[in-house]
Design a protein around this motif. Structure first.
Motif, PDB file in Angstrom:
ATOM      1  N   GLU A  18      60.985  43.642  -5.808  1.00 25.85           N
ATOM      2  CA  GLU A  18      61.457  42.565  -6.690  1.00 25.85           C
ATOM      3  C   GLU A  18      62.442  41.660  -5.970  1.00 25.85           C
ATOM      4  O   GLU A  18      62.377  40.414  -6.083  1.00 25.85           O
ATOM      5  CB  GLU A  18      62.094  43.189  -7.945  1.00 25.85           C
ATOM      6  CG  GLU A  18      61.101  43.909  -8.835  1.00 25.85           C
ATOM      7  CD  GLU A  18      61.785  44.637  -9.979  1.00 25.85           C
ATOM      8  OE1 GLU A  18      61.118  44.944 -10.974  1.00 25.85           O
ATOM      9  OE2 GLU A  18      63.017  44.885  -9.859  1.00 25.85           O
ATOM     10  N   LEU A  19      63.370  42.243  -5.225  1.00 26.35           N
ATOM     11  CA  LEU A  19      64.342  41.427  -4.497  1.00 26.35           C
ATOM     12  C   LEU A  19      63.648  40.574  -3.430  1.00 26.35           C
ATOM     13  O   LEU A  19      63.950  39.379  -3.260  1.00 26.35           O
ATOM     14  CB  LEU A  19      65.400  42.319  -3.849  1.00 26.35           C
ATOM     15  CG  LEU A  19      66.483  41.594  -3.038  1.00 26.35           C
ATOM     16  CD1 LEU A  19      67.249  40.602  -3.909  1.00 26.35           C
ATOM     17  CD2 LEU A  19      67.439  42.606  -2.408  1.00 26.35           C
ATOM     18  N   THR A  20      62.710  41.180  -2.712  1.00 28.87           N
ATOM     19  CA  THR A  20      61.982  40.421  -1.688  1.00 28.87           C
ATOM     20  C   THR A  20      61.175  39.288  -2.312  1.00 28.87           C
ATOM     21  O   THR A  20      61.094  38.174  -1.773  1.00 28.87           O
ATOM     22  CB  THR A  20      61.070  41.355  -0.909  1.00 28.87           C
ATOM     23  OG1 THR A  20      61.845  42.412  -0.329  1.00 28.87           O
ATOM     24  CG2 THR A  20      60.349  40.607   0.210  1.00 28.87           C
ATOM     25  N   GLY A  97      59.987  42.370   5.439  1.00 31.00           N
ATOM     26  CA  GLY A  97      61.217  41.826   4.880  1.00 31.00           C
ATOM     27  C   GLY A  97      61.795  40.695   5.709  1.00 31.00           C
ATOM     28  O   GLY A  97      63.003  40.469   5.702  1.00 31.00           O
ATOM     29  N   GLY A  98      60.984  39.944   6.430  1.00 31.73           N
ATOM     30  CA  GLY A  98      61.446  38.828   7.247  1.00 31.73           C
ATOM     31  C   GLY A  98      60.730  37.542   6.899  1.00 31.73           C
ATOM     32  O   GLY A  98      59.703  37.548   6.210  1.00 31.73           O
ATOM     33  N   TYR A  99      61.252  36.439   7.396  1.00 26.87           N
ATOM     34  CA  TYR A  99      60.609  35.158   7.134  1.00 26.87           C
ATOM     35  C   TYR A  99      60.128  34.585   8.462  1.00 26.87           C
ATOM     36  O   TYR A  99      60.628  34.942   9.539  1.00 26.87           O
ATOM     37  CB  TYR A  99      61.559  34.185   6.436  1.00 26.87           C
ATOM     38  CG  TYR A  99      62.711  33.710   7.294  1.00 26.87           C
ATOM     39  CD1 TYR A  99      62.625  32.503   7.990  1.00 26.87           C
ATOM     40  CD2 TYR A  99      63.876  34.458   7.412  1.00 26.87           C
ATOM     41  CE1 TYR A  99      63.675  32.065   8.774  1.00 26.87           C
ATOM     42  CE2 TYR A  99      64.925  34.026   8.194  1.00 26.87           C
ATOM     43  CZ  TYR A  99      64.825  32.835   8.875  1.00 26.87           C
ATOM     44  OH  TYR A  99      65.852  32.400   9.654  1.00 26.87           O
ATOM     45  N   GLN A 100      59.163  33.681   8.393  1.00 31.84           N
ATOM     46  CA  GLN A 100      58.571  33.103   9.589  1.00 31.84           C
ATOM     47  C   GLN A 100      58.132  31.674   9.297  1.00 31.84           C
ATOM     48  O   GLN A 100      57.989  31.268   8.142  1.00 31.84           O
ATOM     49  CB  GLN A 100      57.377  33.937  10.054  1.00 31.84           C
ATOM     50  CG  GLN A 100      56.248  34.020   9.044  1.00 31.84           C
ATOM     51  CD  GLN A 100      55.135  34.949   9.478  1.00 31.84           C
ATOM     52  OE1 GLN A 100      55.196  35.550  10.535  1.00 31.84           O
ATOM     53  NE2 GLN A 100      54.111  35.073   8.640  1.00 31.84           N
ATOM     54  N   LEU A 101      57.930  30.951  10.377  1.00 30.41           N
ATOM     55  CA  LEU A 101      57.468  29.563  10.292  1.00 30.41           C
ATOM     56  C   LEU A 101      55.952  29.558  10.460  1.00 30.41           C
ATOM     57  O   LEU A 101      55.424  30.025  11.480  1.00 30.41           O
ATOM     58  CB  LEU A 101      58.115  28.693  11.382  1.00 30.41           C
ATOM     59  CG  LEU A 101      57.616  27.254  11.504  1.00 30.41           C
ATOM     60  CD1 LEU A 101      57.973  26.452  10.263  1.00 30.41           C
ATOM     61  CD2 LEU A 101      58.183  26.589  12.757  1.00 30.41           C
ATOM     62  N   VAL A 102      55.239  29.030   9.464  1.00 29.84           N
ATOM     63  CA  VAL A 102      53.790  28.886   9.539  1.00 29.84           C
ATOM     64  C   VAL A 102      53.501  27.469  10.058  1.00 29.84           C
ATOM     65  O   VAL A 102      53.782  26.474   9.379  1.00 29.84           O
ATOM     66  CB  VAL A 102      53.134  29.123   8.170  1.00 29.84           C
ATOM     67  CG1 VAL A 102      51.621  28.938   8.282  1.00 29.84           C
ATOM     68  CG2 VAL A 102      53.474  30.499   7.651  1.00 29.84           C
ATOM     69  N   VAL A 103      52.989  27.374  11.270  1.00 35.87           N
ATOM     70  CA  VAL A 103      52.807  26.093  11.954  1.00 35.87           C
ATOM     71  C   VAL A 103      51.500  25.449  11.514  1.00 35.87           C
ATOM     72  O   VAL A 103      50.438  26.102  11.514  1.00 35.87           O
ATOM     73  CB  VAL A 103      52.834  26.294  13.478  1.00 35.87           C
ATOM     74  CG1 VAL A 103      52.581  24.968  14.199  1.00 35.87           C
ATOM     75  CG2 VAL A 103      54.172  26.887  13.903  1.00 35.87           C
ATOM     76  N   ARG A 104      51.577  24.169  11.133  1.00 36.27           N
ATOM     77  CA  ARG A 104      50.384  23.389  10.790  1.00 36.27           C
ATOM     78  C   ARG A 104      50.040  22.358  11.861  1.00 36.27           C
ATOM     79  O   ARG A 104      48.888  21.971  11.996  1.00 36.27           O
ATOM     80  CB  ARG A 104      50.595  22.686   9.441  1.00 36.27           C
ATOM     81  CG  ARG A 104      50.685  23.617   8.250  1.00 36.27           C
ATOM     82  CD  ARG A 104      50.471  22.862   6.950  1.00 36.27           C
ATOM     83  NE  ARG A 104      51.504  21.854   6.744  1.00 36.27           N
ATOM     84  CZ  ARG A 104      52.614  22.062   6.032  1.00 36.27           C
ATOM     85  NH1 ARG A 104      52.822  23.247   5.488  1.00 36.27           N
ATOM     86  NH2 ARG A 104      53.507  21.111   5.881  1.00 36.27           N
ATOM     87  N   ALA A 105      51.045  21.891  12.586  1.00 32.32           N
ATOM     88  CA  ALA A 105      50.818  20.896  13.648  1.00 32.32           C
ATOM     89  C   ALA A 105      51.961  20.999  14.635  1.00 32.32           C
ATOM     90  O   ALA A 105      53.050  21.504  14.319  1.00 32.32           O
ATOM     91  CB  ALA A 105      50.715  19.477  13.084  1.00 32.32           C
ATOM     92  N   LEU A 106      51.746  20.484  15.842  1.00 39.33           N
ATOM     93  CA  LEU A 106      52.789  20.497  16.868  1.00 39.33           C
ATOM     94  C   LEU A 106      52.520  19.375  17.856  1.00 39.33           C
ATOM     95  O   LEU A 106      51.398  18.868  17.967  1.00 39.33           O
ATOM     96  CB  LEU A 106      52.851  21.858  17.581  1.00 39.33           C
ATOM     97  CG  LEU A 106      51.605  22.305  18.361  1.00 39.33           C
ATOM     98  CD1 LEU A 106      51.673  21.855  19.812  1.00 39.33           C
ATOM     99  CD2 LEU A 106      51.484  23.823  18.318  1.00 39.33           C
ATOM    100  N   ARG A 107      53.568  19.038  18.557  1.00 39.65           N
ATOM    101  CA  ARG A 107      53.451  18.065  19.645  1.00 39.65           C
ATOM    102  C   ARG A 107      54.572  18.345  20.626  1.00 39.65           C
ATOM    103  O   ARG A 107      55.627  18.875  20.252  1.00 39.65           O
ATOM    104  CB  ARG A 107      53.559  16.626  19.148  1.00 39.65           C
ATOM    105  CG  ARG A 107      54.959  16.224  18.723  1.00 39.65           C
ATOM    106  CD  ARG A 107      55.011  14.789  18.285  1.00 39.65           C
ATOM    107  NE  ARG A 107      56.392  14.383  17.996  1.00 39.65           N
ATOM    108  CZ  ARG A 107      56.724  13.252  17.404  1.00 39.65           C
ATOM    109  NH1 ARG A 107      55.785  12.423  17.025  1.00 39.65           N
ATOM    110  NH2 ARG A 107      57.997  12.945  17.188  1.00 39.65           N
ATOM    111  N   PRO A 108      54.373  18.024  21.903  1.00 41.56           N
ATOM    112  CA  PRO A 108      55.459  18.218  22.874  1.00 41.56           C
ATOM    113  C   PRO A 108      56.689  17.418  22.482  1.00 41.56           C
ATOM    114  O   PRO A 108      56.594  16.331  21.916  1.00 41.56           O
ATOM    115  CB  PRO A 108      54.852  17.706  24.188  1.00 41.56           C
ATOM    116  CG  PRO A 108      53.374  17.840  23.995  1.00 41.56           C
ATOM    117  CD  PRO A 108      53.129  17.586  22.540  1.00 41.56           C
TER     118      PRO A 108
END
Length: 487
Positions: A18-20, A97-108
């Motif tokens: 529940e907390l998560t 129990g951690g968070y992450q970045l879900v990448v949709r696009a990138l550029r240098p």
């Protein structure tokens, strides 16, 4: 209450799930779309095709994931140690129990600065007129010689050769090898374009395969753009793909979408040329039409000649009369000039007459003889003057010695008088300095005295009777000042 007891009475106790879940709703609801800049580390490609890595900077790190479906549509994938700008959203992974970045696009990370520099150069060079349509040169309809500027090991060169292989057999192809990526590329491309002037091609192809903005940046260099503008033949560029636009494309006489398209547009293939060839009936009609047009032009020329011959005859007669007058005037001027030369030569010949020259030299000789006869008289006179001057000098020698001694005495007396005056001035200066030091108010303050002034007008107070109750006074000490009020 004991040290290890918790007050849970009356309060709701939630589970880890529940907390998560609550944290997940907060994080994913607050960061649905973010842009993050950082360096890629710990890059791992899973067997499923997903990419897991860490985005970090100097002070923090963030877990990130690039799903296989997203990676399949990206032109560039992250590399270990590279710095990128990532677009995506934050997601919580409950099992860990951690968070992450879900990448949709990138550029240098450097592409943003390159884009700004691209716009700046484009505006500046457009203002110079380098991209004007008036500068564009027309392409030859059927070129016989094509120059190609690219890398001999690039796929673009093979694409061009494959397309030109089905073009007319008379085509001559000259490759000017060049580096098309990196720091040496701009000078290499410009040198290759200039070198094609020696073989005089009808059209030039500047081609390269696709790549990132950094890979194609050499085609945005001023040296390459100037070389295209100064090229010995029209230039067709086929750089990258349709979506890739460089400043070399804007300066070229024609821009093609790809290297293959550039080769296609520079010359039609054999089938297109065969379709252009007309049949015998059409050729006969064209020939008759050409003959009729030629007859009409010939008749028009004949009519113009009949109208212009009388005018041309009159103009020729007038011109001949003017030329005759000019020739007569020129001969008259030349005759006057020759007459002047003749008169000058006659005068010089008269001055060079031998009898006249002999008479002048005889006169000069007589004058020299008379001057020579006067020399002994002048020598005797000068000897007499010299003896008189020597006698006067011997008579003046004793008096000169006396005057030198007197001059030395006067110099000695003058030196003594100057020293006495300097000593007297120094004594007066020392006495004045001692008097000034004695009268210095700062020295008086050092002995314990105080300088009192009225605050309202700054007047100096020397007697107690001048001060009344409530007056504001300023006291000056040797190390500072104070403000006081008399009670």
């Amino acid at each position: 209450m004991g040290g290890g007891a918790l007050p849970v009475e009356g309060r709701r106790v939630c589970s880890v799930s529940e907390l998560t879940a609550a944290i997940q709703r907060v994080i994913e609801g607050s960061f649905p779309a973010v842009l993050v800049r950082g360096e890629v580390s710990r890059l791992t490609r899973h067997a499923s095709g997903h990419l897991y890595f860490t985005v970090k900077d100097a002070k923090a790190a963030l877990s990130a994931v690039l799903w296989r479906s997203t990676a399949a549509r990206l032109r560039r994938l992250p590399e270990e140690g590279g710095e990128y700008i990532f677009q995506g959203h934050l997601s919580v992974y409950p099992p860990r129990g951690g968070y992450q970045l879900v990448v949709r696009a990138l550029r240098p990370a450097g592409e943003g600065a390159l884009a700004l520099e691209f716009v700046r150069r484009k505006e500046e060079w457009a203002a110079r007129g380098w991209f004007d349509a008036a500068r564009k040169r027309p392409l030859p309809p059927l070129p016989r010689h094509i120059g190609v500027v690219t890398s001999p090991t690039a796929a673009a060169w093979q694409d061009v050769r494959k397309v030109l292989a089905v073009r007319p057999a008379w085509l001559r192809i000259t490759l000017a090898p060049a580096v098309v990526q990196g720091a040496e590329a701009p000078e290499s491309i410009a040198r290759a374009l200039r070198g094609l002037a020696a073989v005089a091609p009808d059209v030039i192809l500047l081609v390269r395969g696709g790549g990132s903005m950094e890979d194609l940046w050499c085609f945005n260099d001023e040296r390459v753009v100037r070389a295209i503008l100064d090229a010995p033949a029209p230039v067709i560029t086929g750089i990258g793909h349709e979506i890739d636009l460089t400043l070399a494309d804007l300066a070229a006489d024609l821009r093609a979408a790809t290297p293959s398209n550039a080769a296609e547009r520079c010359c039609p293939d054999r089938a297109a040329l065969a379709a252009r060839v007309a049949g015998p009936e059409r050729l006969r009609q064209l020939a008759f039409g050409a003959v009729a047009s030629a007859r009409e032009r010939l008749a028009g020329v004949e009519r113009r000649l009949l109208r212009t011959v009388p005018r041309e005859r009159d103009r020729w007669c007038h011109a001949q009369a003017r030329a005759t007058q000019g020739v007569i005037a020129a001969y008259a001027r030349r005759l006057r000039r020759l007459r002047g030369v003749h008169d000058g030569l006659a005068g010089r010949l008269l001055r060079q007459d031998p009898r006249r020259q002999l008479r002048l030299r005889r006169q000069r000789l007589q004058l020299a003889q008379s001057r020579l006869q006067q020399v002994p008289v002048r020598l005797r006179r000068m000897r007499h003057h010299y003896r008189a001057a020597a006698l006067r000098m011997r008579q003046q020698a004793p008096r000169l010695v006396v005057r030198q001694g007197r001059l030395r005495d006067l110099q000695t007396a003058l030196h003594r008088q100057a020293m006495r005056r300097v000593h007297a001035c120094r004594q007066r200066w020392l006495a004045a300095d001692r008097t000034l030091r004695a009268l210095d108010p700062h020295r008086v303050l050092e002995r314990g005295y105080v300088m009192v002034r009225r605050e309202e007008d700054g007047r100096l107070v020397t007697r107690a009777i001048e001060v009344g109750r409530g007056d504001a006074l300023g006291l000056r000490f040797v190390d500072g000042s104070l403000s006081v009020v008399v009670r």
